[in-house]
Design a protein around this motif. Structure first.
Motif, PDB file in Angstrom:
ATOM      1  N   ALA A 383      34.023  40.352  31.316  1.00 56.47           N
ATOM      2  CA  ALA A 383      35.213  41.048  31.822  1.00 56.47           C
ATOM      3  C   ALA A 383      36.201  39.656  31.607  1.00 56.47           C
ATOM      4  N   ALA A 384      37.607  40.085  31.930  1.00 56.27           N
ATOM      5  CA  ALA A 384      38.389  38.569  31.761  1.00 56.27           C
ATOM      6  C   ALA A 384      39.767  39.008  32.627  1.00 56.27           C
ATOM      7  N   LEU A 385      40.166  37.904  33.301  1.00 56.57           N
ATOM      8  CA  LEU A 385      41.570  38.118  33.875  1.00 56.57           C
ATOM      9  C   LEU A 385      42.444  37.385  33.161  1.00 56.57           C
ATOM     10  N   PHE A 386      43.652  38.209  32.814  1.00 62.71           N
ATOM     11  CA  PHE A 386      44.770  37.806  31.975  1.00 62.71           C
ATOM     12  C   PHE A 386      46.035  37.303  32.941  1.00 62.71           C
ATOM     13  N   LYS A 387      46.303  36.383  32.991  1.00 61.46           N
ATOM     14  CA  LYS A 387      47.761  36.088  33.704  1.00 61.46           C
ATOM     15  C   LYS A 387      48.376  34.866  33.206  1.00 61.46           C
ATOM     16  N   ASP A 388      49.683  34.973  33.397  1.00 59.41           N
ATOM     17  CA  ASP A 388      50.515  33.847  32.644  1.00 59.41           C
ATOM     18  C   ASP A 388      50.216  33.446  31.046  1.00 59.41           C
ATOM     19  N   GLY A 389      49.698  34.281  30.259  1.00 64.90           N
ATOM     20  CA  GLY A 389      49.155  33.775  28.964  1.00 64.90           C
ATOM     21  C   GLY A 389      47.765  33.287  29.047  1.00 64.90           C
ATOM     22  N   ASN A 390      47.223  33.167  30.104  1.00 66.25           N
ATOM     23  CA  ASN A 390      45.669  32.524  30.307  1.00 66.25           C
ATOM     24  C   ASN A 390      44.894  33.567  30.308  1.00 66.25           C
ATOM     25  N   CYS A 391      43.867  33.546  29.561  1.00 65.63           N
ATOM     26  CA  CYS A 391      42.965  34.567  29.284  1.00 65.63           C
ATOM     27  C   CYS A 391      41.506  33.858  29.864  1.00 65.63           C
ATOM     28  N   ARG A 392      41.118  34.334  31.115  1.00 63.14           N
ATOM     29  CA  ARG A 392      39.912  33.758  31.706  1.00 63.14           C
ATOM     30  C   ARG A 392      38.609  34.556  31.458  1.00 63.14           C
ATOM     31  N   LYS A 393      37.927  34.100  30.409  1.00 62.40           N
ATOM     32  CA  LYS A 393      36.716  35.124  30.315  1.00 62.40           C
ATOM     33  C   LYS A 393      35.645  34.623  31.365  1.00 62.40           C
ATOM     34  N   GLN A 394      34.855  35.704  31.628  1.00 62.07           N
ATOM     35  CA  GLN A 394      33.996  35.763  32.651  1.00 62.07           C
ATOM     36  C   GLN A 394      32.704  36.593  32.467  1.00 62.07           C
ATOM     37  N   ARG A 395      31.581  36.159  33.051  1.00 58.83           N
ATOM     38  CA  ARG A 395      30.420  36.799  32.797  1.00 58.83           C
ATOM     39  C   ARG A 395      30.064  37.636  34.311  1.00 58.83           C
ATOM     40  N   LEU A 396      29.275  38.674  34.370  1.00 51.68           N
ATOM     41  CA  LEU A 396      28.757  39.262  35.346  1.00 51.68           C
ATOM     42  C   LEU A 396      28.171  38.141  36.358  1.00 51.68           C
ATOM     43  N   PRO A 397      27.939  38.218  37.692  1.00 48.84           N
ATOM     44  CA  PRO A 397      28.381  38.992  38.377  1.00 48.84           C
ATOM     45  C   PRO A 397      29.942  38.529  38.907  1.00 48.84           C
ATOM     46  N   LEU A 398      30.845  39.612  39.302  1.00 49.86           N
ATOM     47  CA  LEU A 398      32.124  39.431  39.528  1.00 49.86           C
ATOM     48  C   LEU A 398      32.243  39.465  41.322  1.00 49.86           C
ATOM     49  N   ARG A 399      32.577  38.379  41.905  1.00 51.72           N
ATOM     50  CA  ARG A 399      32.744  38.319  43.141  1.00 51.72           C
ATOM     51  C   ARG A 399      33.997  38.502  43.969  1.00 51.72           C
ATOM     52  N   TYR A 400      34.028  39.035  45.278  1.00 43.43           N
ATOM     53  CA  TYR A 400      35.238  39.058  45.947  1.00 43.43           C
ATOM     54  C   TYR A 400      36.279  39.568  45.265  1.00 43.43           C
ATOM     55  N   GLY A 401      36.028  40.842  44.620  1.00 41.90           N
ATOM     56  CA  GLY A 401      37.083  41.420  44.123  1.00 41.90           C
ATOM     57  C   GLY A 401      37.869  42.298  45.059  1.00 41.90           C
ATOM     58  N   ARG A 402      39.085  42.753  44.481  1.00 40.67           N
ATOM     59  CA  ARG A 402      39.966  43.555  45.850  1.00 40.67           C
ATOM     60  C   ARG A 402      41.026  43.821  44.607  1.00 40.67           C
ATOM     61  N   ARG A 403      41.797  44.831  45.298  1.00 45.25           N
ATOM     62  CA  ARG A 403      43.108  45.526  44.642  1.00 45.25           C
ATOM     63  C   ARG A 403      44.168  45.217  45.497  1.00 45.25           C
TER      64      ARG A 403
END
Ligand SMILES: *[C@@H]1O[C@H](CO)[C@@H](O)[C@H](O)[C@H]1NC(C)=O
Ligand SMILES: *[C@@H]1O[C@H](CO)[C@@H](O)[C@H](O)[C@H]1NC(C)=O
Ligand SMILES: *[C@@H]1O[C@H](CO)[C@@H](O)[C@H](O)[C@H]1NC(C)=O
Ligand SMILES: *[C@@H]1O[C@H](CO)[C@@H](O)[C@H](O)[C@H]1NC(C)=O
Ligand SMILES: *[C@@H]1O[C@H](CO)[C@@H](O)[C@H](O)[C@H]1NC(C)=O
Ligand SMILES: *[C@@H]1O[C@H](CO)[C@@H](O)[C@H](O)[C@H]1NC(C)=O
Ligand SMILES: *[C@@H]1O[C@H](CO)[C@@H](O)[C@H](O)[C@H]1NC(C)=O
Ligand SMILES: *[C@@H]1O[C@H](CO)[C@@H](O)[C@H](O)[C@H]1NC(C)=O
Ligand SMILES: *[C@@H]1O[C@H](CO)[C@@H](O)[C@H](O)[C@H]1NC(C)=O
Ligand SMILES: *[C@@H]1O[C@H](CO)[C@@H](O)[C@H](O)[C@H]1NC(C)=O
Length: 786
Positions: A383-403
């Motif tokens: 998974a990745a989080l994209f914000k301000d031109g930064n792409c943060r690549k991540q492996r599982l597990p993902l914690r503390y998710g919220r919408r």
């Protein structure tokens, strides 16, 4: 409050409220006791409780699903609201149990066919007990001095007159009907800050989801509640902060509780039988604020007044009835690594969804489309989080998710496009769908991105004013900040040379490397940098193992790994800095030696850390080198275990491994020498030696002493057998019963035969005084028998 929200409210927030009509009948038959004398007893079905003089509170049995628990409840109201539970983590007893204040002054639960359980252990003989009218259950010695009170051991509730002292914390319950320790905590920190965290996290800002913002107000701040519902932080002379100002109401009681959902609330209730519990105050209405509510790979959505947990695309709930068990992926990623042409993946985006940033790589200056592509092409990227031109690549597990309502993050999640039943056949059409989908997503993403930029522009200045990494008051800021990069950070060698001033200040030296003090230039944090020795050079795997293992462990009694550096032959690990040195430094230095009570606490801290390694973390870890030099003390002299360098990862199916001798002479279990399989019980052995050292305040081997005292384990057993254990602590004044307890536990742990040694879980129960400890055999008796 309207009808619906009222009922929703009582459903959502009222744990532990048990309507026990059978019990009511029983308590109506009760006498009122203000002085409970030795020999008194209670049973779940008859004589089930001791009432306070006014009859408002009762100490005794209450029934929970499949049995009975012992605790304190409000007998004066129909709900019998429970405010305290004894033996919280194992509270269920059958109906044939007897609670007994024995003639020799112990409060125990007796069962016909099982060992009796010590319910509370004040460390000396009880002479009488009393259930007071303020909800405090107290035990007295023969001169009627209070030696124990339930107010000092809060579970999840604070009553008026009760306070949460500095350094203490209360934990939510597992569920409304199960009073065992749940997944959230409220801690009154020594720094004066009142903070909420999930369990098993360090006490640091990135994990906090509520803070009173009173840090830096001295080390004697406590949380207090008075009879009028005034909830405040007090330092002994000044009120530092009022959480509520209180309001007098006739015939009304207040209580504060950290609820199952992780939020602490102040309630009040009229004492009229037809009254009801009403919420007076809580620090937030955001039910998604508590981190970890939805478990791994889930995310939280606040709908009206309730929180809902959903899974990320491509994930299903592990246990749909239990959100905190999280979500798991419903497809395999094997095909990606195997370069299987028959499987394909795509990226889905989830609007306004964020999670803890624990990236393993950040690509800067990218577009959303680059970020998708980068993640899709990288088999490690889940998974990745994209914000301000930064792409943060991540492996599982993902914690503390919220919408969130709105946010500039775009969450990208990799999912499989392969139909499980028709693999291969649909390869092409799968690709077409993917392209169409991507176009949709692109449009949505671009508009989201535009929106994000706008929001960022507006909020940017405001956010900038806050100190990054400081505790935030969620009541004010809504707690939407991402966690500051808690993933491992990759340092360059140059950065670490600069941080340590060219490895100037040496902190310690071990078999696997030398540790230096350093100061990170970006945030001024003090760290410990461990430089691994050249001889380790063939062990690149070992390095990576250590990194991966420690990176995933989060426990207050384990030293945290912050980052690493891997440049050519230069391998370094960066840890949090422990300002009070090692246990060896304080224990074996007569000037520094902690007092008896503190030593007992340190022993429990170490046991908790090892228990986590053995049973609670993702992969079982055998430390293999438990010794005082590897136990570090933080600024509050909280013990943390360090150096997992020798730890061997255990695969689920092969729990016994023999890997050649590791560890340090004097602490290694005998099975190492006998080439027998090594299990977690080897750590129990080393812990036993350390426990004896802590108890007696000396090294396990000390040839400066007379011959019969030189080897600690032999001397201890000889003294124990001769019933002369007080010799072991010299002229130090210690509680004889606790001393005997520690010695017995130590002797059980150092049994030559691994299977005779208790598990760490059992060790912890024994240390806490909740179970009786049988007389231990001689550590070598098993061997001499064969
Ligand atoms: C409580 O009971 C104990 C033992 O029965 C007795 O010695 C003591 O005086 C009593 N105390 C009070 C305050 O009644
Ligand atoms: C309840 O306990 C009291 C005092 O301990 C005792 O006098 C009484 O007989 C008990 N009643 C029953 C039904 O066991
Ligand atoms: C409490 O005990 C009574 C009688 O033993 C039983 O009928 C009832 O179901 C129990 N309640 C719970 C919540 O276990
Ligand atoms: C700390 O605070 C408590 C009450 O909150 C007070 O009784 C105690 O005297 C204070 N200690 C110091 C050293 O100020
Ligand atoms: C309590 O806080 C006040 C105001 O911050 C301070 O002046 C005082 O010294 C503190 N008292 C203690 C005992 O820390
Ligand atoms: C807190 O409330 C009390 C009254 O309940 C008041 O006297 C005090 O000044 C308040 N303190 C602060 C810091 O607001
Ligand atoms: C609960 O009690 C409050 C007063 O304490 C009252 O105003 C309210 O109507 C009660 N609600 C219900 C549902 O009984
Ligand atoms: C996985 O879950 C998604 C929904 O999140 C569903 O569309 C898909 O068919 C599932 N795949 C498998 C293999 O079960
Ligand atoms: C939910 O699952 C978690 C972890 O899987 C477990 O620790 C917890 O006890 C469960 N809660 C309930 C209410 O069963
Ligand atoms: C892909 O699928 C085809 C047809 O089902 C099969 O023959 C082939 O072995 C598969 N390829 C791989 C790498 O699994």
């Amino acid at each position: 409050m309207n009808q619906r929200s009222q009922s929703l409210f009582s459903m959502a927030v009222f744990p532990c409220v048990l309507i026990v009509s059978a019990l009511m009948v029983a308590s109506a038959q009760q006498q009122r006791y203000s002085n409970i004398s030795l020999g008194s007893s209670l049973t779940p079905l008859k004589n089930s409780s001791w009432l306070s003089p006014s009859g408002l509170y009762a100490f005794g049995f209450y029934n929970i699903s499949n049995g009975y628990a012992v605790g304190i409840y409000l007998a004066g109201i129909p709900e019998n609201t429970v405010v305290w539970t004894a033996n919280r983590d194992d509270p269920v007893f059958p109906s044939n149990v007897v609670l007994l204040l024995t003639d020799d002054g112990r409060l125990i639960l007796k069962q016909e066919d099982r060992e009796s359980v010590v319910l509370v252990n004040p460390g000396q003989s009880i002479a009488s007990a009393s259930m007071l009218d303020n909800g405090n259950f107290v035990l007295y010695d023969s001169s009627r001095r209070i030696i124990w009170k339930s107010f000092d051991q809060p579970t999840d509730t604070l009553l008026p007159d009760q306070r949460l002292p500095p350094g203490e914390e209360i934990f939510s319950s597992v569920s409304k009907t199960n009073p065992a320790r749940g997944i959230f905590r409220l801690k009154m920190q020594y720094d004066g800050n009142l903070v909420q965290y999930p369990v098993e996290t360090p006490d640091t800002a990135p994990y906090a989801y509520y803070s009173s913002g009173t840090d830096g107000d001295g080390n004697n701040v406590s949380l207090n509640l008075d009879k009028n519902g005034h909830l405040y932080l007090f330092n002994g002379s000044f009120i530092l902060s009022n959480l509520t100002i209180g309001r007098y109401r006739t015939r009304t009681i207040y209580l504060m509780r950290i609820d199952v959902d992780g939020i602490f609330r102040l309630y009040y209730r009229s004492l009229d039988p037809q009254g009801n519990w009403t919420k007076e105050w809580s620090p937030t209405e955001d039910k998604c604020a508590p981190k970890g509510l939805c478990g791994l790979n889930g995310f939280c959505i606040q709908m009206d007044e309730v929180a809902e947990c959903e899974c990320l695309p491509g994930f299903d709930h592990v246990n749909p009835g239990n959100w905190s068990s999280g979500c798991e992926r419903n497809f395999s990623m094997e095909g990606c690594k195997a370069k299987d042409q028959n499987v394909s993946y795509e990226i889905r985006s989830s609007d306004n969804t964020v999670w803890e940033d624990a990236n393993y790589a950040i690509l800067t200056g990218t577009t959303n489309e680059d970020c998708r592509k980068a993640c899709l092409e990288d088999c490690n990227c889940d998974a990745a989080l994209f914000k301000d031109g930064n792409c943060r690549k991540q492996r599982l597990p993902l914690r503390y998710g919220r919408r969130l309502q709105s946010n500039s993050n775009i969450a990208l999640i990799k999912v499989s496009t392969t139909e499980p039943s028709t693999q291969g056949d649909l390869g092409n059409s799968g690709m077409e769908i993917k392209k169409e989908l991507r176009l949709d997503i692109l449009i949505i993403s671009i508009s989201l991105f535009a929106l994000a930029v706008l929001i960022l522009a507006i909020s940017g200045i405001y956010v900038h004013r806050n100190h990054v990494g400081r505790y935030k008051k969620i009541s004010k800021y809504g707690n939407v900040e991402l966690i500051e990069d808690v993933g491992l950070r990759a340092f360059t060698y140059g950065e670490l040379v600069q941080a340590t001033d060219d490895f100037k200040e040496e902190l310690g030296r071990g078999a696997s490397g030398t540790v230096y003090k350093g100061i990170l230039t970006n945030n001024g944090n003090i760290v410990a940098v461990k430089r691994l020795e050249k001889e380790m050079a063939e062990g690149e795997k070992e390095f990576q193992t250590e990194m991966k293992v420690i990176g995933k462990t989060y426990h207050r009694n384990l030293v945290r790994l912050l980052g690493y550096c891997l440049e050519g032959s230069k391998w370094l690990l960066v840890y949090e800095y422990m300002s009070n040195g090692s246990l060896a430094d304080i224990l074996f230095n007569p000037k520094n030696r902690p007092c008896w009570e503190e030593r007992i606490r340190i022993a429990s801290d170490i046991a908790r850390g090892i228990l986590y390694l053995h049973e609670e973390c993702e992969t079982q870890i055998i430390h293999c080198d438990i010794k005082p030099q590897n136990i570090l003390m933080d600024e509050h002299r909280c013990a943390k275990i360090s150096d997992f360098g020798l730890a061997k990862l255990l695969k689920q199916d092969q729990t016994n491994t023999y890997t050649g001798i590791r560890g340090t002479r004097g602490y290694v279990a005998p099975e190492w020498h006998r080439k027998l399989p090594v299990t977690v019980k080897a750590d129990v052995y080393s812990f036993g030696i350390v426990l004896l050292e802590i108890t007696c305040g000396r090294r396990s081997v000390d040839w400066s002493l007379s011959e019969d005292e030189a080897i600690l384990e032999e001397w201890v057993y000889n003294c124990y057998e001769a019933k002369e254990i007080s010799k072991l602590v010299g002229d130090e004044e210690v509680d004889e019963r606790k001393l005997e307890r520690m010695i017995k536990i130590g002797i059980w742990c150092i049994q030559d035969e691994p299977s005779l040694r208790p598990s760490m879980k059992k060790v912890l129960l024994m240390l806490e005084g909740t179970v009786d400890i049988p007389v231990p055999p001689s550590p070598t008796s098993f061997l001499s028998a064969i």
